[in-house]
Design a protein around this motif. Structure first.
Motif, PDB file in Angstrom:
ATOM      1  N   ASN A 621       0.972  -1.446  -0.124  1.00 24.81           N
ATOM      2  CA  ASN A 621      -0.643   0.012   0.100  1.00 24.81           C
ATOM      3  C   ASN A 621       0.452   1.133   0.039  1.00 24.81           C
ATOM      4  N   VAL A 622       0.363   2.259  -0.355  1.00 24.82           N
ATOM      5  CA  VAL A 622       0.811   3.802  -0.141  1.00 24.82           C
ATOM      6  C   VAL A 622       1.679   3.955   1.046  1.00 24.82           C
ATOM      7  N   THR A 623       1.247   3.448   2.074  1.00 25.81           N
ATOM      8  CA  THR A 623       1.449   3.429   4.103  1.00 25.81           C
ATOM      9  C   THR A 623       3.156   3.066   3.200  1.00 25.81           C
ATOM     10  N   ASP A 624       3.396   1.476   3.167  1.00 29.46           N
ATOM     11  CA  ASP A 624       4.491   1.108   2.676  1.00 29.46           C
ATOM     12  C   ASP A 624       5.446   0.905   1.773  1.00 29.46           C
ATOM     13  N   ILE A 626       6.822   3.589  -0.230  1.00 27.28           N
ATOM     14  CA  ILE A 626       7.325   4.499  -0.150  1.00 27.28           C
ATOM     15  C   ILE A 626       7.896   5.771  -1.505  1.00 27.28           C
TER      16      ILE A 626
ATOM     17  N   ARG B  36     -10.092  -1.435   6.079  1.00 29.48           N
ATOM     18  CA  ARG B  36     -10.761  -0.500   4.322  1.00 29.48           C
ATOM     19  C   ARG B  36     -11.639  -2.152   4.304  1.00 29.48           C
ATOM     20  N   GLY B 182      10.445   6.862   6.335  1.00 26.47           N
ATOM     21  CA  GLY B 182      10.803   6.315   4.892  1.00 26.47           C
ATOM     22  C   GLY B 182      11.273   7.437   4.201  1.00 26.47           C
ATOM     23  N   ARG B 183      10.807   8.544   4.831  1.00 22.55           N
ATOM     24  CA  ARG B 183      10.382  10.130   4.148  1.00 22.55           C
ATOM     25  C   ARG B 183      10.510  10.971   5.105  1.00 22.55           C
ATOM     26  N   ASP B 186       4.833  12.482   6.427  1.00 18.26           N
ATOM     27  CA  ASP B 186       3.390  10.778   6.045  1.00 18.26           C
ATOM     28  C   ASP B 186       4.780   9.746   5.884  1.00 18.26           C
ATOM     29  N   ILE B 188       4.952   5.863   7.832  1.00 17.15           N
ATOM     30  CA  ILE B 188       5.643   5.472   9.586  1.00 17.15           C
ATOM     31  C   ILE B 188       6.645   5.386  10.115  1.00 17.15           C
ATOM     32  N   GLN B 250       8.294  -4.695   7.001  1.00 13.78           N
ATOM     33  CA  GLN B 250       8.622  -4.236   5.494  1.00 13.78           C
ATOM     34  C   GLN B 250       8.730  -2.872   5.353  1.00 13.78           C
ATOM     35  N   ARG B 251       9.111  -2.431   6.082  1.00 10.05           N
ATOM     36  CA  ARG B 251       9.554  -0.878   6.500  1.00 10.05           C
ATOM     37  C   ARG B 251      11.130  -0.634   7.005  1.00 10.05           C
TER      38      ARG B 251
END
Lengths: 696, 276
Positions: A621-624, A626, B36, B182-183, B186, B188, B250-251
């Motif tokens: 998703n666009v959360t992960d 980047i 969602r 990651g940026r 916006d 996490i 994944q981050r």
């Protein structure tokens, strides 16, 4: 006449900023049913049985048994099924559609379907080669044996996901024996050909209409052919319109991405520190189906010597099939992978030789008249030296490079040099595309451009209208360009490969010139122009030798970064770029393309991380996954240098892909300069930078 | 079919909550993502939903004695611009999400969501935040570290909601806040860190620090904090290293998270030395 480059309002700006534009998901089509895809949960397996719940009246299952024609999506290499057959080959592979009126019921049916699998052993590595190419320039073998210094390098690039703001979406309608497909797309005629093959019906029984397209970046080049076929099959079976609109997560997980790559170099350097010969091998991960991968591989291979002249070059490449989501077209089409690799390698060679990298690269830089990688020729003037001087002056490159190299303060500056071949590779335009455009002068003295090229935000409608209006010397408001509809416009080819302005715009300019000569007020006049390959282009498809492209656009970028010593994060402080795209047809549109492309390239090299675990994408998703925000944009300073290409309209060459290509190598070289370690892969994440610094 | 309730007053909200088991929806910026559904269908709630984000009674920031009281439904944006907001909390909030989300996301929601990567949490831990929990006829107050039990798990009975957050208005001599995402916005967190130090007569009087996103809940050790005066930087780092047990996801990677935590702690300790 005023300069063509002077900007005008973009045709689609008002509708897009006011929100009045109608995207595919906004379209209300009477009687339309919703469709949702049942997907494979296995990376590789044989489907042994599918057990269905009770299907209520008015709900339908559409699968391979409903495909009246060939269950293959026509994409150059027709290996991808419209709906899965006995074997599924990646997680997310479409098996069937559930179609009906109420989405909640559709979901219930999907959840109730039980697919039984017999697992097969999946492959995720560079093991199964399905396409192999090679080409030779000169004869370099002897230099690898004569005691020349041999330097090697191995580079890796990762996935990149398009994240067009509008996910994939398409609607199929079947009425009176005719199939109409409307959707978000780049290439209406690709879909047309695919639907004709899948439905097995006459060419004139298929009509494709482009809806407003909210970004594409290559992601809507071939993928919409798959879902176009699916809705065409479904609407034909059911007799009602069928709407297939993807959610973001579904889109990320199951649509094409940029091919990950592994690129190996071996250079033989003589006693004067010049590269005499080079061997290059490219491995691309195609995912589960080949699709366009062979063509992507060709573009990567042809870029193997970058902007440098290497007299002896031996290049090979393989497309490897893996049990992951299929990869496909993405702005740059193989070139971003190769330009990252070659720019790093050339710098690493200079470093190994103890040479100043600027000096070393300049000595190898291609000049007008020299042979290209594939033994064609750079016929047109190359103004790279002027461009490089300019970018160095703008960025104060030399002073900063010296200063940052001497100090251990984690600041760095890097410069990338690159080119992009405009249009299809080799004789693709002549042999496969055979573009046709028409101009129709109406009685009211307006002129309609009849071409299949699409607006996806890049400004094609505006710039193509400008070209026609400019040649005709009429106000641009009198030139009309509507969303293409294959029943109304000829096949001017796909909107890909940086070909739209140069090739299609060139045809429009020629047609406009003819129209101007024949112009009679108040009369309807139709002019047609067909593509003709320039006489000088010679290309051999078998040996991959000759002129791979009719023209090249060029670019140089400088990136300045600082790396955080504690967190290893890269802060991009400034970006500069100088470009030779022949001639800008609209300066503001081009600056938009350049800044967006550069940012996309820089992000490809730094923050855009995507990987798989057991064949499944982890960033779904666009959360992960980047992509940069406004806060991540560094100031960008751009200069466009005119270098008109005689066969392009107003001298214009291609510009859509070029700006992405230089981003990753510029920033990776800047990171190297900052941390004093070789960057061998992208994205150069903080995690990777830490690893480089820790493994002293 | 689930029902939605939009209470007009706080009193009404508590009454509704007393009668039914409901999901509390504050700004919804995390919850709506978690629940969602296919576009066009209702989100996947399995219980009735109580919308509390517009309860005016829960939107306030008040200073009283040595404490700051923040109503649970105060938005991050209101916290960001309020003059009583402690500087370290302001720093954390400024790096949370994006402006649009900050205008609707609430502090109570961020706590109730109990994500290991919740960015307000490390700050609230070092400010000794207490969570005031209210139900019809019951009110209790628990320290944040007892309220947050694990990822998505909080110490909240089905008829209770967070009323306010009380934080210690400690004015540290030096604060340090880091968010690694990651940026630049916006994002996490891969790691977050909040630290504060106060001095008395050249010696550390108060030492507090907390790490986010590197364990199921925020890592803060009062025991270690109490003993820093007697320890060298290496010993402090070693002790924290034992508490920080991040994971690969994944981050980011566990190795990176651990290493960067140590680097940040290093910087923090360095800065502490300079202030002495």
């Amino acid at each position: 006449m005023s300069d063509i480059s002077r900007s005008i309002n973009k045709q689609d700006t008002n509708a897009k900023t006011s929100g009045s534009i109608e995207y595919i998901s906004d379209m209300k089509i009477e009687g339309a049913l919703h469709a949702r895809t049942l997907r494979s949960t296995m990376a590789r397996a044989r489907i042994t049985n599918i057990e269905f719940p009770e299907i209520p009246t008015g709900y339908y299952i559409v699968d391979r048994s409903d495909v009246p024609g060939m269950n293959r999506v026509k994409i150059i290499f027709d290996d991808m099924p419209v709906f899965a057959e006995e074997e599924v080959r990646h997680i997310g592979e479409p098996i069937l559609l559930v179609v009906g009126e109420d989405r909640a019921v559709i979901k219930e049916i999907i959840d109730g379907i039980k697919v039984e699998y017999e697992p097969l052993v999946p492959e995720f590595g560079y093991v199964n080669s399905v396409i192999h190419y090679d080409y030779e320039k000169g004869d370099g073998e002897k230099y690898f044996k004569d005691g020349s210094r041999i330097i090697t390098g191995e580079y890796k690039t990762g996935y990149q996901e398009h994240i067009y703001l509008e996910p994939q979406g398409i609607i199929g309608i079947f009425e009176d024996g005719k199939s109409t497909v409307i959707g978000s797309m780049q290439c209406p005629y690709y879909i047309k050909n695919a639907v004709v093959q899948a439905l097995g019906i006459e060419n004139d029984k298929v009509r494709i209409q482009q809806a407003a397209t909210g970004g594409a970046f290559g992601g809507k080049e071939e993928f919409p052919s798959l879902i176009g076929c699916q809705v065409a099959v479904a609407s034909m079976k059911i007799g009602r319109p069928v709407r297939l609109i993807y959610d973001r997560v579904e889109d990320i997980e199951s649509t094409t991405k940029r091919h990950p790559s592994l690129i190996k170099f071996k250079a033989a350097v003589d006693e004067d520190n010049n590269i005499r010969a080079m061997k290059v091998h490219v491995s691309l991960d195609s995912g589960a189906y080949i699709g366009l991968s062979g063509v992507v591989l060709q573009r990567a291979m042809i870029a193997a010597s970058g902007v440098y002249t290497i007299d002896n070059l031996s290049v090979s490449g393989d497309v490897f099939e893996t049990n992951t989501v299929p990869n496909g077209a993405f702005r740059g089409f193989g070139a971003p992978q190769m330009f990252f690799a070659i720019e790093m390698f050339i710098n690493h060679v200079a470093q190994e030789l103890g040479e100043d990298n600027l000096e070393f690269r300049s000595r190898h830089l291609a000049k007008q008249g020299e042979a290209t990688s594939t033994g064609g020729h750079f016929r047109d003037p190359i103004i790279m030296n002027k461009m490089i001087d300019k970018v160095m002056e703008m960025s104060d490159y030399k002073t900063k490079r010296k200063q940052y190299s001497a100090k251990d303060d984690f600041r760095g500056i890097g410069m990338s040099w690159y080119l992009h071949g405009c249009g299809f590779t080799g004789s693709g335009e002549q042999k496969h595309i055979k573009a046709v455009v028409r101009l129709r002068k109406e009685k009211d003295n307006t002129v309609t451009v009849l071409a299949a090229n699409t607006e996806m935000g890049q400004g094609a409608f505006t710039t193509l209208r400008k070209i026609a209006a400019g040649v005709l010397e009429i106000p641009v408001e009198r030139v009309i360009y509507n969303n293409p509809d294959t029943d109304l416009v000829p096949d001017s080819g796909p909107t890909v490969a940086s070909r739209t302005i140069m090739i299609v715009g060139g045809l429009i300019a020629r047609a406009a010139l003819k129209l101007k000569e024949q112009w009679v007020d108040g009369e309807e006049i139709l002019i047609e122009e067909r593509y003709k390959q320039p006489d000088y282009v010679e290309w051999d498809d078998e040996t991959l030798t000759g002129d791979a492209y009719p023209a090249y656009s060029w670019g140089v970028n400088v990136a300045e970064v600082e790396v955080d010593k504690a967190t290893y994060e890269v802060n991009i402080r400034n970006l500069w770029g100088v470009y030779d795209i022949g001639k800008a047809i609209d300066e503001r549109i081009i600056i938009g393309q350049i800044e967006g492309g550069l940012l996309q390239g820089v992000a490809y090299g730094t923050i855009e991380v995507m990987d798989t675990k057991d064949g499944r994408i982890r960033q779904r998703n666009v959360t992960d996954y980047i992509i940069p925000t406004a806060c991540d944009c560094a100031p960008v300073e751009t200069v466009i240098m005119d270098n008109p290409f005689p066969l392009g309209p107003y001298g214009a060459k291609g510009a859509g892909e070029l700006p992405l290509v230089g981003g990753a190598p510029a920033v990776a070289l800047a990171i190297e300069n900052a941390i004093g370690k070789k960057v061998m892969k992208i994205p150069a994440t903080p995690e990777y930078i830490m690893e480089l610094l820790e493994n002293d | 079919m689930v029902k939605s309730f939009i209470p007009g007053t706080y009193e009404e909200a508590l009454e509704l909550l007393d009668k039914n088991e409901m999901i509390l929806m504050a700004g919804g910026t995390d919850l709506m993502v978690k629940k969602r559904n296919w576009a066009g269908l209702s989100p996947l709630f399995d219980k009735d939903v109580l919308f509390i984000s517009e309860l005016r009674e829960l939107k306030y920031i008040r200073k009283s004695g040595g404490f700051i009281h923040i109503g649970a439904m105060t938005t991050l944006e209101d916290i960001l611009v309020h003059r009583e907001t402690p500087e370290i909390l302001r720093k954390a909030v400024l790096l949370m999400a994006s402006p649009g989300i900050r205008h609707i996301a609430t502090l109570g929601g961020n706590i109730g969501n109990a994500s290991p990567a919740g960015d307000s949490l490390p700050v609230l831990y070092i400010l000794d935040a207490k969570i005031v929990i209210d139900g019809k006829g019951t009110e209790r107050m628990v320290p944040i570290e007892e309220f947050i039990l694990g990822p998505g798990k909080v110490y909240l009975e089905s008829r209770e909601m967070i009323k306010e957050i009380v934080i210690n208005d400690v004015r540290f001599d030096m604060i340090h806040y880091e968010k690694i995402g990651g940026r630049k916005s916006d994002a996490i967190s891969k790691i977050s860190f909040a630290g504060g130090i106060s001095y008395k007569k050249g010696r550390i009087d108060e030492f507090r620090c907390a790490f986010g996103a590197v364990a199921p809940t925020v890592v803060r050790s009062r025991k270690l904090e109490a003993s820093v005066n007697g320890l060298g930087a290496e010993e402090i780092k070693k002790s924290y290293a034992e508490l920080i047990r991040p994971i690969d996801d994944q981050r980011s990677t566990a190795v990176y998270r651990k290493k960067v935590c140590m680097n940040i702690l290093d910087e923090f300790l360095d800065k502490a030395g300079e202030y002495k």
